[in-house]
Structure formats: structure tokens, C-alpha cells
Design an enzyme around this catalytic site. Sequence first.
Site, PDB file in Angstrom:
ATOM      1  N   ARG A 129       0.807  -1.239   0.000  1.00  0.00           N
ATOM      2  CA  ARG A 129       0.000   0.000   0.000  1.00  0.00           C
ATOM      3  C   ARG A 129       0.830   1.274   0.000  1.00  0.00           C
ATOM      4  NH1 ARG A 129      -3.492  -2.559   3.842  1.00  0.00           N
ATOM      5  NH2 ARG A 129      -5.150  -3.632   2.714  1.00  0.00           N
ATOM      6  N   LYS A 151       3.624  11.809 -10.971  1.00  0.00           N
ATOM      7  CA  LYS A 151       2.708  11.057 -11.847  1.00  0.00           C
ATOM      8  C   LYS A 151       3.381   9.738 -12.186  1.00  0.00           C
ATOM      9  CE  LYS A 151      -0.165  14.401 -14.314  1.00  0.00           C
ATOM     10  NZ  LYS A 151      -0.515  14.985 -15.638  1.00  0.00           N
ATOM     11  N   GLU A 193      10.559  18.382 -24.111  1.00  0.00           N
ATOM     12  CA  GLU A 193       9.922  18.740 -22.828  1.00  0.00           C
ATOM     13  C   GLU A 193      10.626  19.962 -22.206  1.00  0.00           C
ATOM     14  OE1 GLU A 193       7.112  17.155 -21.834  1.00  0.00           O
ATOM     15  OE2 GLU A 193       7.304  14.976 -22.008  1.00  0.00           O
ATOM     16  N   LYS A 234       8.813  22.986 -13.317  1.00  0.00           N
ATOM     17  CA  LYS A 234       7.862  21.911 -13.004  1.00  0.00           C
ATOM     18  C   LYS A 234       7.547  21.897 -11.516  1.00  0.00           C
ATOM     19  CE  LYS A 234       6.295  17.316 -13.739  1.00  0.00           C
ATOM     20  NZ  LYS A 234       6.294  16.096 -14.509  1.00  0.00           N
ATOM     21  N   GLU A 244      -3.451  18.018 -10.215  1.00  0.00           N
ATOM     22  CA  GLU A 244      -3.994  18.486 -11.493  1.00  0.00           C
ATOM     23  C   GLU A 244      -5.489  18.802 -11.421  1.00  0.00           C
ATOM     24  OE1 GLU A 244      -2.294  16.598 -15.131  1.00  0.00           O
ATOM     25  OE2 GLU A 244      -4.294  16.838 -15.982  1.00  0.00           O
ATOM     26  N   ARG A 248      -1.912  22.603 -13.273  1.00  0.00           N
ATOM     27  CA  ARG A 248      -0.927  21.570 -13.625  1.00  0.00           C
ATOM     28  C   ARG A 248      -1.191  21.047 -15.050  1.00  0.00           C
ATOM     29  NH1 ARG A 248       1.773  16.464 -10.354  1.00  0.00           N
ATOM     30  NH2 ARG A 248       2.908  15.706 -12.170  1.00  0.00           N
ATOM     31  N   ASN A 252       0.675  19.622 -19.763  1.00  0.00           N
ATOM     32  CA  ASN A 252       0.211  18.717 -20.805  1.00  0.00           C
ATOM     33  C   ASN A 252       0.260  19.366 -22.195  1.00  0.00           C
ATOM     34  OD1 ASN A 252      -2.212  16.197 -20.986  1.00  0.00           O
ATOM     35  ND2 ASN A 252      -0.585  16.172 -19.473  1.00  0.00           N
ATOM     36  N   HIS A 255       0.517  17.293 -25.341  1.00  0.00           N
ATOM     37  CA  HIS A 255       0.310  15.884 -25.009  1.00  0.00           C
ATOM     38  C   HIS A 255      -1.033  15.331 -25.478  1.00  0.00           C
ATOM     39  CE1 HIS A 255       3.839  16.654 -22.611  1.00  0.00           C
ATOM     40  NE2 HIS A 255       3.915  15.390 -22.247  1.00  0.00           N
ATOM     41  N   HIS A 259      -0.054  12.120 -27.155  1.00  0.00           N
ATOM     42  CA  HIS A 259      -0.420  10.817 -26.591  1.00  0.00           C
ATOM     43  C   HIS A 259      -1.267  10.011 -27.579  1.00  0.00           C
ATOM     44  CE1 HIS A 259       0.203  11.695 -22.001  1.00  0.00           C
ATOM     45  NE2 HIS A 259       1.322  11.445 -22.631  1.00  0.00           N
ATOM     46  N   HIS A 274       8.080   9.227 -26.905  1.00  0.00           N
ATOM     47  CA  HIS A 274       7.215  10.206 -26.253  1.00  0.00           C
ATOM     48  C   HIS A 274       7.594  11.661 -26.579  1.00  0.00           C
ATOM     49  CE1 HIS A 274       4.609  12.000 -23.222  1.00  0.00           C
ATOM     50  NE2 HIS A 274       5.664  12.658 -22.749  1.00  0.00           N
TER      51      HIS A 274
END
Length: 376
Positions: A129, A151, A193, A234, A244, A248, A252, A255, A259, A274
Site C-alpha cells: 500500500r 505522476k 519537454e 515543473k 492536477e 498543472r 500537458n 500531449h 499521446h 514520447h
Amino acid sequence: MGNPVDGEPVRVEVGLGDRAYDILIGSGLAGRAGLEIAARMPGVRAAIVTDENVAAAHLDAFSSGLASAGITSTPIILAPGERTKSFECLEEVVNGVLSARLERRDIVVALGGGVVGDLAGFASGIVRRGMRFVQVPTSLLAQVDSSVGGKTGINTAQGKNLVGLFHQPQLVLADTDVLDTLPEREFRAGYAEVAKYGLIDRPAFFEWLEANWREVFAGGPARTRAIAESCRAKAEVVARDEFETGDRALLNLGHTFGHALEAAVGYDGSRLVHGEGVAIGMALAHRFSARLNQCSPDDAARVERHLSTVGLPTRMADIPGGLPDAERLLSYIAQDKKVTRGALTFILTHGVGQSFIAKDVPASEVLSFLWENHPG
Ligand SMILES: NC(=O)c1ccc[n+]([C@@H]2O[C@H](COP(=O)([O-])OP(=O)(O)OC[C@H]3O[C@@H](n4cnc5c(N)ncnc54)[C@H](O)[C@@H]3O)[C@@H](O)[C@H]2O)c1
Ligand SMILES: O=C(O)C(=O)C[C@@H](O)[C@H](O)[C@H](O)COP(=O)(O)O
Ligand SMILES: [Zn+2]
């Protein structure tokens, strides 16, 4: 933006209260990782998650460094590439950590690029956990982006990063020396990036990159400065919007399109990695903004020019091997995590360094734009 002091790592804090952590950037940090970790987490044992390429170049030296600081470790070595962000590899990492009998307060170390970081981070967030984890990013992309902000996750056939957790690391150690073994294509992809931070809200940084990108590619102080500036950018966003719920989402930029393209090629890194997807996505986001009269065509052209100058792809036609049709691309975009009550969200822009979150973008506009830009 001063140049970093020689020899001293640059320190950037991710200000998350009692979960705040340091990003250290500089030369020789992988070799010192044992000392840095033992100072913060005395007595831990570690699993080192890495991939075959990084293991060949850096694992022996890295695990010896841990051992000399009294940290015993178990390596978990995966196949390289985007397809490793899968349920199968997640199971492999979970089994490796449990078989090594690591406890909740022990650590998972991600020694690798963003693929290893996202996967190992996810595994550490679910085993017992939630175990602690440390990011030792070895690609430019991972040093400027994926190792920071928590993330984590894997891909599915439906789309990128659709299964995962927010789970922050305890420490990020970005050793600029390890970039010496990174293939040039991967360095360039990570640069997308870096440029992204300038395009989001740091126009002076973008201008600096336009003037200094050769030095950034060559290595030395300009590279360290670009990495540090990216991490600061960042860290600031993550500290004010960890989960987010607001801005935030600006991270993206590029993206939503990018993506969809990665999913469309089946995460085949020989066709598109990517950072390249993000480069094409950012060029498309600027062109789309111009089409919607939000940004001048000159700014869109300027962005495309810089990305192509450094050798990045900027058009869907730059992806080898053909693409599914625009309807299919739109169906990937419709799986994006920013979708709210079925409405599409894009990061658009009013110009270089003036990005904004655009909600309720009509799917019909996106579809026509995709057809206009589709290589056919
Ligand atoms: N979590 C986040 O916030 C975040 C942010 C950006 C990207 N990402 C994710 O990161 C992934 C992309 O990361 P990436 O570009 O690092 O890809 P990657 O992890 O696949 O690494 C790129 C390639 O370089 C190799 N490599 C890495 N470091 C090396 C080194 N020092 N020497 C030799 N080879 C080396 C790897 O083996 C791989 O073949 C994507 O899955 C993307 O979704 C996540
Ligand atoms: O950290 C973030 O937030 C980002 O969006 C950074 C992106 O560069 C990164 O690729 C991230 O994994 C994308 O997130 P996602 O939520 O769109 O999967
Ligand atoms: Zn990204």
C-alpha cells in the site's frame, strides 16, 4: 538564470509540505546516491528497477555505490521501451520487490528513463500500500520532467498512462554525467519537454533556448542550466497543484495530440518516442491555436522552426509508417484524462509562453483540424 556553480549540485525543492523533497542536479550524483539516500533514510534496503540499456551502462557502478554506503540492493531489469509500461511488467516489478522481501519503509529506486520511472513509481505506490521510492533519472526527459511531480503509471491499448497513481518520490538525483551514454535521438526527444516549459509560460527561457540550444546539446553548464530551469518550472506547478485540479494541466501542452499519436502507433518506439510525440503535439497545438484565432500564425511558425532546427519532428507526416484515420485519432483523444463530462480539453496558446487551458473544445473542430493535418 545564473550558471550553476562548478562541482556543487544544484538543488531544487518540490514544496509539498511534509512530503517535500529535493531534486539534486549535477555531476557524479549516481556514484554518491548511496550517501545521499543513507543520509535521508538510514538503514533502508533497495530494489533497483532499471532497463537493459541503462543496466549495461550504469548498474554495476550504481549498485556498488549503494553497497559502499551500506545499502543492499536487488536489481530488477526490464526490456527497454514504451511497451514496458504494461500490466505484465508491473507484475514483474511487484513480484521482484516482494520476492526480495522489502518492507514498506524500504525503497524502490528507479534507475532509468521515464518508462522505468513511471513503472517503478507505480509499483512502489501499490506494493504494501505504498513504499518509498527514489528517482535516479538517466534520460534528459526523465531529468527535466518525468522524475518530478509524482505522476506514475502504465499504458493500455485504449491510451497513454490510463492506469496509475500520484505517488511522490522521496528524492530525485539527476546525474548529468549519465547523459553521456544516452543515444542522440533520445536526448533530442527529451529536449521537447525542455522547450515545453518555455512555451507554457517562460518566453525568456524559450528565447534563451533558441539562442543556446547547441550548447545544451553539447553538454556543460548550459545543459545543467536548462535542466535546472526545467525542474524549477515543473516544481513550482506541482507545488501549487499536485493533483492536477487546475493549472498543472498546462504541463500537458502538446500531449493531447502527442499521446494519441503514441497510442496510434501502438507505442512502437522505432516510429515515435514520447518526446517526439510531444514535439509534434506542441507544433499542432500552436497551429490549432492559430486556426482558432487564438495565436498568430507567426508564433506557430516560430515554434515549428525551433523544433525542426534541433531535428525534432513537427508534423504527423514525419512519423514513418502511416497513421490511422482522423476519426480514430480523435477516439484516442477522447480517452484523454482531461476530458470532463465528455468535453475535450486542450492546452492552447495566445503565443510563445502564453499557454492556457481550453475547456469544451468542439470535437468537430478537432476532427477537421486532424484531417487537414493528416498525411493521408
Ligand atoms: N511521470 C511524468 O510526469 C512523465 C513526464 C514525461 C514523460 N513521462 C513518460 O516518460 C516516458 C518517456 O521517457 P524517456 O524518454 O526517458 O524514455 P525511456 O525511459 O524509454 O528512455 C529512452 C531510451 O533511452 C535509454 N536510456 C535511458 N537512459 C540512458 C542512458 N543514460 N544511457 C543509455 N541509454 C539510456 C532507455 O533504455 C530507452 O531505450 C514516457 O512513457 C512518458 O509517458 C512521464
Ligand atoms: O507532470 C505532468 O503533469 C505532465 O503532464 C508532464 C508530462 O510531460 C507527462 O508526459 C505526463 O506523464 C503526462 O501526464 P498525463 O496525465 O497526460 O498522462
Ligand atoms: Zn511528457
